[in-house]
Design a protein around this motif. Structure first.
Motif, PDB file in Angstrom:
ATOM      1  N   ASN A  28      -2.539   2.917   6.525  1.00 58.19           N
ATOM      2  CA  ASN A  28      -3.534   2.083   5.851  1.00 58.19           C
ATOM      3  C   ASN A  28      -4.662   1.686   6.803  1.00 58.19           C
ATOM      4  OD1 ASN A  28      -2.321   2.136   3.365  1.00 58.19           O
ATOM      5  ND2 ASN A  28      -1.124   0.292   3.732  1.00 58.19           N
ATOM      6  N   TYR A  29      -4.305   1.394   8.049  1.00 53.88           N
ATOM      7  CA  TYR A  29      -5.314   1.074   9.057  1.00 53.88           C
ATOM      8  C   TYR A  29      -6.252   2.253   9.268  1.00 53.88           C
ATOM      9  CZ  TYR A  29      -7.230   0.964  13.773  1.00 53.88           C
ATOM     10  OH  TYR A  29      -8.062   1.051  14.846  1.00 53.88           O
ATOM     11  N   LYS A  31      -6.911   4.655   7.174  1.00 49.59           N
ATOM     12  CA  LYS A  31      -7.733   4.845   5.973  1.00 49.59           C
ATOM     13  C   LYS A  31      -8.923   3.897   5.987  1.00 49.59           C
ATOM     14  CE  LYS A  31      -6.190   3.411   1.992  1.00 49.59           C
ATOM     15  NZ  LYS A  31      -5.486   3.264   0.714  1.00 49.59           N
ATOM     16  N   GLN A  32      -8.693   2.644   6.349  1.00 50.00           N
ATOM     17  CA  GLN A  32      -9.798   1.688   6.380  1.00 50.00           C
ATOM     18  C   GLN A  32     -10.777   1.995   7.514  1.00 50.00           C
ATOM     19  OE1 GLN A  32      -8.860  -2.423   6.050  1.00 50.00           O
ATOM     20  NE2 GLN A  32      -8.277  -2.198   3.913  1.00 50.00           N
ATOM     21  N   ARG A  33     -10.263   2.461   8.629  1.00 50.89           N
ATOM     22  CA  ARG A  33     -11.146   2.824   9.745  1.00 50.89           C
ATOM     23  C   ARG A  33     -12.054   3.991   9.357  1.00 50.89           C
ATOM     24  NH1 ARG A  33      -8.467   5.030  15.047  1.00 50.89           N
ATOM     25  NH2 ARG A  33      -8.450   6.862  13.731  1.00 50.89           N
ATOM     26  N   THR A  35     -12.890   4.775   6.331  1.00 55.98           N
ATOM     27  CA  THR A  35     -13.805   4.269   5.312  1.00 55.98           C
ATOM     28  C   THR A  35     -14.996   3.565   5.959  1.00 55.98           C
ATOM     29  OG1 THR A  35     -11.967   3.987   3.782  1.00 55.98           O
ATOM     30  CG2 THR A  35     -13.983   2.800   3.259  1.00 55.98           C
ATOM     31  N   VAL A  56     -12.003   0.196  -1.422  1.00 61.63           N
ATOM     32  CA  VAL A  56     -10.956   0.475  -0.430  1.00 61.63           C
ATOM     33  C   VAL A  56     -10.887  -0.656   0.578  1.00 61.63           C
ATOM     34  CG1 VAL A  56     -10.300   2.037   1.441  1.00 61.63           C
ATOM     35  CG2 VAL A  56     -11.094   2.969  -0.714  1.00 61.63           C
ATOM     36  N   LEU A  57     -12.019  -1.220   0.914  1.00 61.37           N
ATOM     37  CA  LEU A  57     -12.052  -2.291   1.915  1.00 61.37           C
ATOM     38  C   LEU A  57     -11.612  -3.637   1.364  1.00 61.37           C
ATOM     39  CD1 LEU A  57     -15.358  -1.386   3.748  1.00 61.37           C
ATOM     40  CD2 LEU A  57     -13.027  -0.939   4.478  1.00 61.37           C
ATOM     41  N   ILE A  61      -5.102  -4.486   5.007  1.00 67.19           N
ATOM     42  CA  ILE A  61      -4.614  -3.312   5.723  1.00 67.19           C
ATOM     43  C   ILE A  61      -3.138  -3.076   5.451  1.00 67.19           C
ATOM     44  CG2 ILE A  61      -4.075  -2.449   8.036  1.00 67.19           C
ATOM     45  CD1 ILE A  61      -6.725  -3.427   8.964  1.00 67.19           C
TER      46      ILE A  61
END
Length: 141
Positions: A28-29, A31-33, A35, A56-57, A61
């Motif tokens: 998940n981290y 994916k956010q990075r 994004t 997504v944001l 996380i």
């Protein structure tokens, strides 16, 4: 060492759950990075990013909602697993209740406690499922 493993083999399950949770949070981290990198690319070009990318944001996380929600997360409006949990906990409680009733392995008290805990979890899930069902019906009308 062999005796240690024979006595505490069951610790593999909580340890595997812990490792899986850490791996899920790491994914998940990432994916956010990624994004955020993509949003930076949009900002550099002066374009407006898509709404789905911004959503997504919004999730934390460590959010496991996509992982555990099943069909609900995909938008198909399916069940979130509440009824499955009710049936599973009921069957497990019945099994441990039977083991307690027959005094299996001479541990009827331990089996009774496990049956009561599983039964309580099953009843809590049943109440939760009925409340969700009531909310869905009231939202339709």
């Amino acid at each position: 060492m062999e005796d240690l493993f024979r006595s505490y083999w069951w610790l593999l399950f909580p340890m595997a759950w812990f490792v899986f949770g850490g791996f899920s949070s790491w994914l998940n981290y990432r994916k956010q990075r990624e994004t955020l990198k993509l949003l930076k690319t949009y900002a550099d070009k002066g374009q407006e990013p898509p709404e789905a990318l911004l959503r997504v944001l919004d999730k934390p996380i460590d959010s496991d909602s996509e992982l555990w929600a099943g069909a609900t997360a995909s938008g198909s409006g399916g069940d979130d697993g509440t009824w499955f949990t009710v049936v599973l906990m009921g069957l497990l409680a019945a099994g441990f209740g039977y083991a307690s009733w027959t005094n299996m392995y001479g541990q009827s008290d331990a089996f009774l406690i496990v049956a009561m805990v599983l039964g309580a979890v099953g009843v809590a899930c049943l109440v939760s499922g009925l409340m969700k069902l009531g909310r869905r019906r009231s939202n339709r009308s």
